[in-house]
Design a protein around this motif. Sequence first.
Motif, PDB file in Angstrom:
ATOM      1  N   TYR A 252       0.813  -1.205   0.000  1.00  4.83           N
ATOM      2  CA  TYR A 252       0.000   0.000   0.000  1.00  4.83           C
ATOM      3  C   TYR A 252       0.853   1.263   0.000  1.00  4.83           C
ATOM      4  N   GLY A 253       0.379   2.246  -0.747  1.00 13.37           N
ATOM      5  CA  GLY A 253       0.921   3.583  -0.632  1.00 13.37           C
ATOM      6  C   GLY A 253       0.281   4.291   0.555  1.00 13.37           C
ATOM      7  N   LEU A 254       1.044   5.132   1.214  1.00 17.27           N
ATOM      8  CA  LEU A 254       0.558   5.828   2.405  1.00 17.27           C
ATOM      9  C   LEU A 254       0.683   7.335   2.230  1.00 17.27           C
ATOM     10  N   GLY A 255      -0.286   8.041   2.752  1.00 13.54           N
ATOM     11  CA  GLY A 255      -0.256   9.497   2.669  1.00 13.54           C
ATOM     12  C   GLY A 255      -0.585  10.138   3.996  1.00 13.54           C
ATOM     13  N   TRP A 256      -0.112  11.352   4.161  1.00 15.74           N
ATOM     14  CA  TRP A 256      -0.498  12.210   5.279  1.00 15.74           C
ATOM     15  C   TRP A 256      -1.221  13.427   4.710  1.00 15.74           C
ATOM     16  N   PHE A 257      -2.327  13.764   5.332  1.00 13.12           N
ATOM     17  CA  PHE A 257      -3.119  14.927   4.967  1.00 13.12           C
ATOM     18  C   PHE A 257      -3.392  15.718   6.238  1.00 13.12           C
ATOM     19  N   ARG A 258      -3.829  16.961   6.082  1.00 16.71           N
ATOM     20  CA  ARG A 258      -4.161  17.741   7.268  1.00 16.71           C
ATOM     21  C   ARG A 258      -5.343  18.655   6.987  1.00 16.71           C
ATOM     22  N   GLN A 259      -6.028  19.010   8.053  1.00 19.73           N
ATOM     23  CA  GLN A 259      -7.177  19.893   7.934  1.00 19.73           C
ATOM     24  C   GLN A 259      -7.147  20.897   9.072  1.00 19.73           C
ATOM     25  N   ALA A 260      -6.989  22.156   8.703  1.00 18.64           N
ATOM     26  CA  ALA A 260      -7.006  23.246   9.670  1.00 18.64           C
ATOM     27  C   ALA A 260      -8.448  23.717   9.880  1.00 18.64           C
ATOM     28  N   PRO A 261      -8.737  24.366  11.002  1.00 12.84           N
ATOM     29  CA  PRO A 261     -10.094  24.843  11.261  1.00 12.84           C
ATOM     30  C   PRO A 261     -10.602  25.743  10.139  1.00 12.84           C
TER      31      PRO A 261
ATOM     32  N   PHE B 206      -3.360  17.825   1.079  1.00 15.13           N
ATOM     33  CA  PHE B 206      -2.262  16.877   0.990  1.00 15.13           C
ATOM     34  C   PHE B 206      -1.024  17.428   1.686  1.00 15.13           C
ATOM     35  N   VAL B 207      -0.310  16.537   2.385  1.00 16.72           N
ATOM     36  CA  VAL B 207       0.953  16.903   3.027  1.00 16.72           C
ATOM     37  C   VAL B 207       2.117  16.116   2.436  1.00 16.72           C
ATOM     38  N   ALA B 208       2.023  14.789   2.452  1.00 12.16           N
ATOM     39  CA  ALA B 208       3.117  13.956   1.976  1.00 12.16           C
ATOM     40  C   ALA B 208       2.582  12.558   1.665  1.00 12.16           C
ATOM     41  N   ALA B 209       3.311  11.851   0.804  1.00 11.62           N
ATOM     42  CA  ALA B 209       2.950  10.474   0.478  1.00 11.62           C
ATOM     43  C   ALA B 209       4.212   9.689   0.183  1.00 11.62           C
ATOM     44  N   ILE B 210       4.136   8.373   0.414  1.00  7.12           N
ATOM     45  CA  ILE B 210       5.271   7.504   0.201  1.00  7.12           C
ATOM     46  C   ILE B 210       4.800   6.208  -0.438  1.00  7.12           C
ATOM     47  N   SER B 211       5.568   5.725  -1.391  1.00  2.00           N
ATOM     48  CA  SER B 211       5.191   4.510  -2.109  1.00  2.00           C
ATOM     49  C   SER B 211       5.430   3.269  -1.259  1.00  2.00           C
ATOM     50  N   TRP B 212       4.960   2.117  -1.769  1.00  2.00           N
ATOM     51  CA  TRP B 212       4.997   0.876  -1.003  1.00  2.00           C
ATOM     52  C   TRP B 212       6.410   0.475  -0.584  1.00  2.00           C
ATOM     53  N   ASN B 213       7.395   0.795  -1.424  1.00  2.00           N
ATOM     54  CA  ASN B 213       8.776   0.373  -1.143  1.00  2.00           C
ATOM     55  C   ASN B 213       9.675   1.550  -0.745  1.00  2.00           C
ATOM     56  N   SER B 214       9.042   2.693  -0.426  1.00  2.00           N
ATOM     57  CA  SER B 214       9.773   3.915  -0.048  1.00  2.00           C
ATOM     58  C   SER B 214      10.592   4.493  -1.187  1.00  2.00           C
ATOM     59  N   GLY B 215      10.384   4.001  -2.400  1.00  2.00           N
ATOM     60  CA  GLY B 215      11.173   4.477  -3.518  1.00  2.00           C
ATOM     61  C   GLY B 215      10.760   5.837  -4.046  1.00  2.00           C
ATOM     62  N   THR B 216       9.513   6.198  -3.772  1.00  2.00           N
ATOM     63  CA  THR B 216       8.978   7.471  -4.259  1.00  2.00           C
ATOM     64  C   THR B 216       8.265   8.180  -3.124  1.00  2.00           C
ATOM     65  N   SER B 217       8.477   9.474  -3.024  1.00  2.00           N
ATOM     66  CA  SER B 217       7.740  10.273  -2.042  1.00  2.00           C
ATOM     67  C   SER B 217       7.386  11.622  -2.661  1.00  2.00           C
ATOM     68  N   TYR B 218       6.278  12.155  -2.208  1.00  2.00           N
ATOM     69  CA  TYR B 218       5.804  13.458  -2.648  1.00  2.00           C
ATOM     70  C   TYR B 218       5.576  14.333  -1.421  1.00  2.00           C
ATOM     71  N   TYR B 219       5.756  15.612  -1.612  1.00  2.00           N
ATOM     72  CA  TYR B 219       5.513  16.568  -0.536  1.00  2.00           C
ATOM     73  C   TYR B 219       4.775  17.789  -1.068  1.00  2.00           C
ATOM     74  N   ALA B 220       3.924  18.345  -0.251  1.00  2.00           N
ATOM     75  CA  ALA B 220       3.349  19.645  -0.561  1.00  2.00           C
ATOM     76  C   ALA B 220       4.457  20.696  -0.492  1.00  2.00           C
ATOM     77  N   ASP B 221       4.341  21.710  -1.330  1.00  2.00           N
ATOM     78  CA  ASP B 221       5.366  22.756  -1.357  1.00  2.00           C
ATOM     79  C   ASP B 221       5.526  23.417   0.016  1.00  2.00           C
TER      80      ASP B 221
END
Length: 123
Positions: free
Chosen positions: A32-41, A47-62
Amino acid sequence: QVQLVESGGGLVQTGGSLRLSCAASGITFSTYGLGWFRQAPGKEREFVAAISWNSGTSYYADSVKGRFTISRDNAKNTVYLQMNSLKPDDTAVYYCAARPVVITTHLSAYPHWGQGTQVTVSS
């Protein structure tokens, strides 16, 4: 039944650090790919960040590049978000999410979500 349980949130001063954890069960975590998201009031979940199943790829919000690092431990079925140089704008409820195989920045693509953990950064 899929469960994602976040922990590690709290109150921290500007410039401080926190490490969030998300423990998963009910899925074949290593596929599974995993992501972190956030919600302010008063704001939409983002979207905040995501990582692929083998940690080979990651994405980040600017907005978090260079300050946050996503990582995972497939042996522990856990994904982490190391947050450094925190700012008041980082205050939000942080959610982890899981989807099979391919990661994306689009929250609608993630079928599984945790309950969230509050992060508050004081100025």
